[in-house]
Motif scaffolding. Structure first.
Motif, PDB file in Angstrom:
ATOM      1  N   SER A 135     -44.802   6.261 -49.283  1.00 47.62           N
ATOM      2  CA  SER A 135     -44.915   7.723 -49.304  1.00 47.62           C
ATOM      3  C   SER A 135     -44.957   8.296 -47.897  1.00 47.62           C
ATOM      4  CB  SER A 135     -46.148   8.157 -50.102  1.00 47.62           C
ATOM      5  OG  SER A 135     -47.339   7.684 -49.507  1.00 47.62           O
ATOM      6  N   SER A 136     -45.573   7.566 -46.963  1.00 48.54           N
ATOM      7  CA  SER A 136     -45.608   8.057 -45.584  1.00 48.54           C
ATOM      8  C   SER A 136     -44.212   8.053 -44.975  1.00 48.54           C
ATOM      9  CB  SER A 136     -46.567   7.209 -44.743  1.00 48.54           C
ATOM     10  OG  SER A 136     -46.071   5.905 -44.546  1.00 48.54           O
ATOM     11  N   ILE A 137     -43.412   7.052 -45.315  1.00 45.43           N
ATOM     12  CA  ILE A 137     -42.032   6.987 -44.828  1.00 45.43           C
ATOM     13  C   ILE A 137     -41.198   8.117 -45.410  1.00 45.43           C
ATOM     14  CG2 ILE A 137     -39.905   5.637 -45.071  1.00 45.43           C
ATOM     15  CD1 ILE A 137     -41.578   3.136 -44.562  1.00 45.43           C
ATOM     16  N   ILE A 138     -41.343   8.367 -46.693  1.00 49.24           N
ATOM     17  CA  ILE A 138     -40.581   9.451 -47.327  1.00 49.24           C
ATOM     18  C   ILE A 138     -40.960  10.796 -46.718  1.00 49.24           C
ATOM     19  CG2 ILE A 138     -40.226  10.727 -49.471  1.00 49.24           C
ATOM     20  CD1 ILE A 138     -38.660   8.117 -49.324  1.00 49.24           C
ATOM     21  N   ASN A 139     -42.238  11.011 -46.458  1.00 48.05           N
ATOM     22  CA  ASN A 139     -42.661  12.275 -45.853  1.00 48.05           C
ATOM     23  C   ASN A 139     -42.054  12.450 -44.463  1.00 48.05           C
ATOM     24  OD1 ASN A 139     -44.213  13.150 -48.014  1.00 48.05           O
ATOM     25  ND2 ASN A 139     -46.064  12.150 -47.293  1.00 48.05           N
ATOM     26  N   ALA A 140     -42.003  11.368 -43.677  1.00 50.00           N
ATOM     27  CA  ALA A 140     -41.389  11.440 -42.353  1.00 50.00           C
ATOM     28  C   ALA A 140     -39.885  11.674 -42.457  1.00 50.00           C
ATOM     29  CB  ALA A 140     -41.673  10.157 -41.573  1.00 50.00           C
ATOM     30  N   TYR A 141     -39.259  11.050 -43.451  1.00 49.22           N
ATOM     31  CA  TYR A 141     -37.824  11.195 -43.664  1.00 49.22           C
ATOM     32  C   TYR A 141     -37.447  12.635 -44.028  1.00 49.22           C
ATOM     33  CZ  TYR A 141     -33.288  10.758 -45.974  1.00 49.22           C
ATOM     34  OH  TYR A 141     -31.982  10.942 -46.360  1.00 49.22           O
ATOM     35  N   ARG A 142     -38.336  13.320 -44.742  1.00 50.72           N
ATOM     36  CA  ARG A 142     -38.034  14.663 -45.233  1.00 50.72           C
ATOM     37  C   ARG A 142     -38.185  15.759 -44.185  1.00 50.72           C
ATOM     38  NH1 ARG A 142     -41.514  14.249 -50.843  1.00 50.72           N
ATOM     39  NH2 ARG A 142     -39.922  13.242 -52.160  1.00 50.72           N
ATOM     40  N   LEU A 143     -38.691  15.438 -43.006  1.00 47.62           N
ATOM     41  CA  LEU A 143     -38.898  16.468 -41.985  1.00 47.62           C
ATOM     42  C   LEU A 143     -37.574  17.097 -41.549  1.00 47.62           C
ATOM     43  CD1 LEU A 143     -41.625  14.877 -39.672  1.00 47.62           C
ATOM     44  CD2 LEU A 143     -41.935  16.474 -41.570  1.00 47.62           C
ATOM     45  N   SER A 144     -37.672  18.255 -40.930  1.00 38.85           N
ATOM     46  CA  SER A 144     -36.473  18.965 -40.463  1.00 38.85           C
ATOM     47  C   SER A 144     -35.747  18.135 -39.411  1.00 38.85           C
ATOM     48  CB  SER A 144     -36.874  20.323 -39.889  1.00 38.85           C
ATOM     49  OG  SER A 144     -37.704  20.151 -38.752  1.00 38.85           O
ATOM     50  N   PRO A 145     -34.450  18.402 -39.183  1.00 40.64           N
ATOM     51  CA  PRO A 145     -33.649  17.592 -38.258  1.00 40.64           C
ATOM     52  C   PRO A 145     -34.219  17.515 -36.850  1.00 40.64           C
ATOM     53  CG  PRO A 145     -32.212  18.976 -39.597  1.00 40.64           C
ATOM     54  CD  PRO A 145     -33.615  19.409 -39.895  1.00 40.64           C
ATOM     55  N   GLY A 146     -34.965  18.513 -36.427  1.00 38.98           N
ATOM     56  CA  GLY A 146     -35.476  18.534 -35.064  1.00 38.98           C
ATOM     57  C   GLY A 146     -36.818  17.850 -34.889  1.00 38.98           C
ATOM     58  N   ALA A 147     -37.387  17.304 -35.967  1.00 40.45           N
ATOM     59  CA  ALA A 147     -38.722  16.697 -35.899  1.00 40.45           C
ATOM     60  C   ALA A 147     -38.649  15.198 -36.172  1.00 40.45           C
ATOM     61  CB  ALA A 147     -39.653  17.364 -36.915  1.00 40.45           C
ATOM     62  N   ASN A 148     -39.316  14.420 -35.327  1.00 41.32           N
ATOM     63  CA  ASN A 148     -39.382  12.971 -35.525  1.00 41.32           C
ATOM     64  C   ASN A 148     -40.823  12.503 -35.421  1.00 41.32           C
ATOM     65  OD1 ASN A 148     -38.341  10.182 -35.656  1.00 41.32           O
ATOM     66  ND2 ASN A 148     -39.050  10.051 -33.548  1.00 41.32           N
ATOM     67  N   VAL A 149     -41.249  11.739 -36.403  1.00 38.31           N
ATOM     68  CA  VAL A 149     -42.559  11.099 -36.341  1.00 38.31           C
ATOM     69  C   VAL A 149     -42.374   9.788 -35.584  1.00 38.31           C
ATOM     70  CG1 VAL A 149     -44.474  10.123 -37.651  1.00 38.31           C
ATOM     71  CG2 VAL A 149     -43.269  12.136 -38.526  1.00 38.31           C
ATOM     72  N   GLU A 150     -42.949   9.691 -34.396  1.00 33.59           N
ATOM     73  CA  GLU A 150     -42.735   8.504 -33.575  1.00 33.59           C
ATOM     74  C   GLU A 150     -43.485   7.292 -34.112  1.00 33.59           C
ATOM     75  OE1 GLU A 150     -43.482   9.259 -29.465  1.00 33.59           O
ATOM     76  OE2 GLU A 150     -41.975  10.838 -29.334  1.00 33.59           O
ATOM     77  N   GLU A 151     -44.725   7.495 -34.543  1.00 33.10           N
ATOM     78  CA  GLU A 151     -45.524   6.393 -35.056  1.00 33.10           C
ATOM     79  C   GLU A 151     -46.377   6.859 -36.231  1.00 33.10           C
ATOM     80  OE1 GLU A 151     -47.887   4.688 -31.950  1.00 33.10           O
ATOM     81  OE2 GLU A 151     -46.147   3.870 -30.870  1.00 33.10           O
ATOM     82  N   ILE A 152     -46.461   6.008 -37.232  1.00 32.21           N
ATOM     83  CA  ILE A 152     -47.347   6.245 -38.366  1.00 32.21           C
ATOM     84  C   ILE A 152     -48.369   5.115 -38.369  1.00 32.21           C
ATOM     85  CG2 ILE A 152     -47.542   6.420 -40.873  1.00 32.21           C
ATOM     86  CD1 ILE A 152     -44.573   7.270 -40.903  1.00 32.21           C
ATOM     87  N   ILE A 153     -49.624   5.433 -38.123  1.00 36.62           N
ATOM     88  CA  ILE A 153     -50.688   4.426 -38.127  1.00 36.62           C
ATOM     89  C   ILE A 153     -51.552   4.646 -39.357  1.00 36.62           C
ATOM     90  CG2 ILE A 153     -52.689   3.502 -36.918  1.00 36.62           C
ATOM     91  CD1 ILE A 153     -51.422   4.443 -34.313  1.00 36.62           C
ATOM     92  N   ILE A 154     -51.634   3.630 -40.206  1.00 34.79           N
ATOM     93  CA  ILE A 154     -52.433   3.717 -41.435  1.00 34.79           C
ATOM     94  C   ILE A 154     -53.412   2.557 -41.432  1.00 34.79           C
ATOM     95  CG2 ILE A 154     -52.406   3.791 -43.950  1.00 34.79           C
ATOM     96  CD1 ILE A 154     -49.540   4.738 -43.841  1.00 34.79           C
ATOM     97  N   LYS A 155     -54.683   2.864 -41.532  1.00 29.67           N
ATOM     98  CA  LYS A 155     -55.724   1.841 -41.537  1.00 29.67           C
ATOM     99  C   LYS A 155     -56.552   1.947 -42.825  1.00 29.67           C
ATOM    100  CE  LYS A 155     -55.398   0.160 -37.202  1.00 29.67           C
ATOM    101  NZ  LYS A 155     -56.482   0.468 -36.244  1.00 29.67           N
TER     102      LYS A 155
END
Length: 234
Positions: free
Chosen positions: A208-228
């Motif tokens: 779900s975290s990957i899908i949320n990052a994938y759905r962002l607008s073309p100009g936005a990139n999530v560089e790192e997702i840290i889940i603990k």
């Protein structure tokens, strides 16, 4: 319709990610070493979304020729690949001084080499397309080494380093690169160990975290997702 390629897609995080992208409406290329398991998962994905295509290939991702053959088949059967998920990996719970003689080569070949070869294969094509998204499943061991899994930690440090280089090389072309850095996650790495699943991250959380990052607008990139895990690492 966009096309995604995922290594190690029939179990654990890879399986959850494949299902999430199927629901998102992407065609999928998946590989595994077990043909029956692969075909069964293909049918499951097509039941989830009958409108997508699913390309499958029996492959050992620790073998370079298998990795490249998988990439070529994915393109041939689906078309241009715009989403890459570097998921395949293995965990060996030994200190470096206690490793078997082949541990280093085995972990480099599985945890690092496929992502490197995918980048070499697809990178310039993503640049030409001026779009795409690479997700690399790293590990909390990419940031904080695990003494009981020394060589694993080294390869995951290297994988995060590769991800950072890919991002810097591709960002000027509009291609997104995201490192996913999970802590203790309920996967086959825990087989045979008694654990409380409520104290672990679930593969669906990663998906779900990957899908949320994938759905962002073309100009936005999530560089790192840290889940603990909320209770801390196990």
């Amino acid at each position: 319709m966009k096309n995604a390629i995922i290594t190690g897609a029939t179990r654990g995080m890879g399986r959850a990610i494949a299902i999430a992208f199927a629901k998102e409406g992407l065609n999928l290329a998946i590989c595994a070493r077990n043909a029956d398991e692969l075909e069964g998962f293909k049918q499951e994905l097509l039941q989830i979304n009958p409108d997508i295509k699913v390309s499958v290939k029996v492959a050992n991702v620790s073998v370079k020729s298998d990795v490249l053959a998988f990439a070529a088949q994915a393109e041939q059967e689906l078309g241009a690949i715009s989403v890459i998920v570097n998921n395949a990996g293995i965990y060996v719970p030994t200190s470096i001084l206690d490793d078997e003689d082949n541990t280093f080569d085995k972990l480099i070949s599985t945890n690092l080499m496929p992502a490197y070869e995918f980048y070499r294969y697809f990178g310039k094509k993503l640049i030409a397309a001026q779009q795409g998204h690479i997700f690399t499943i790293c590990s909390s061991a990419s940031v904080n080494p695990v003494v009981a899994a020394g060589t694993y930690s080294v390869t995951k440090f290297a994988l995060l380093g590769l991800n950072k280089v890919m991002r810097l090389e591709l960002q000027q072309y509009g291609v997104k690169v995201t490192a996913v850095i999970p802590g203790s996650t309920l996967t086959s790495s825990w087989d045979g160990v008694e654990v409380d699943s409520d104290k672990l991250i679930m593969p669906d959380d990663i998906a779900s975290s990957i899908i949320n990052a994938y759905r962002l607008s073309p100009g936005a990139n999530v560089e790192e997702i840290i889940i603990k895990p909320v209770f801390g690492q196990l």
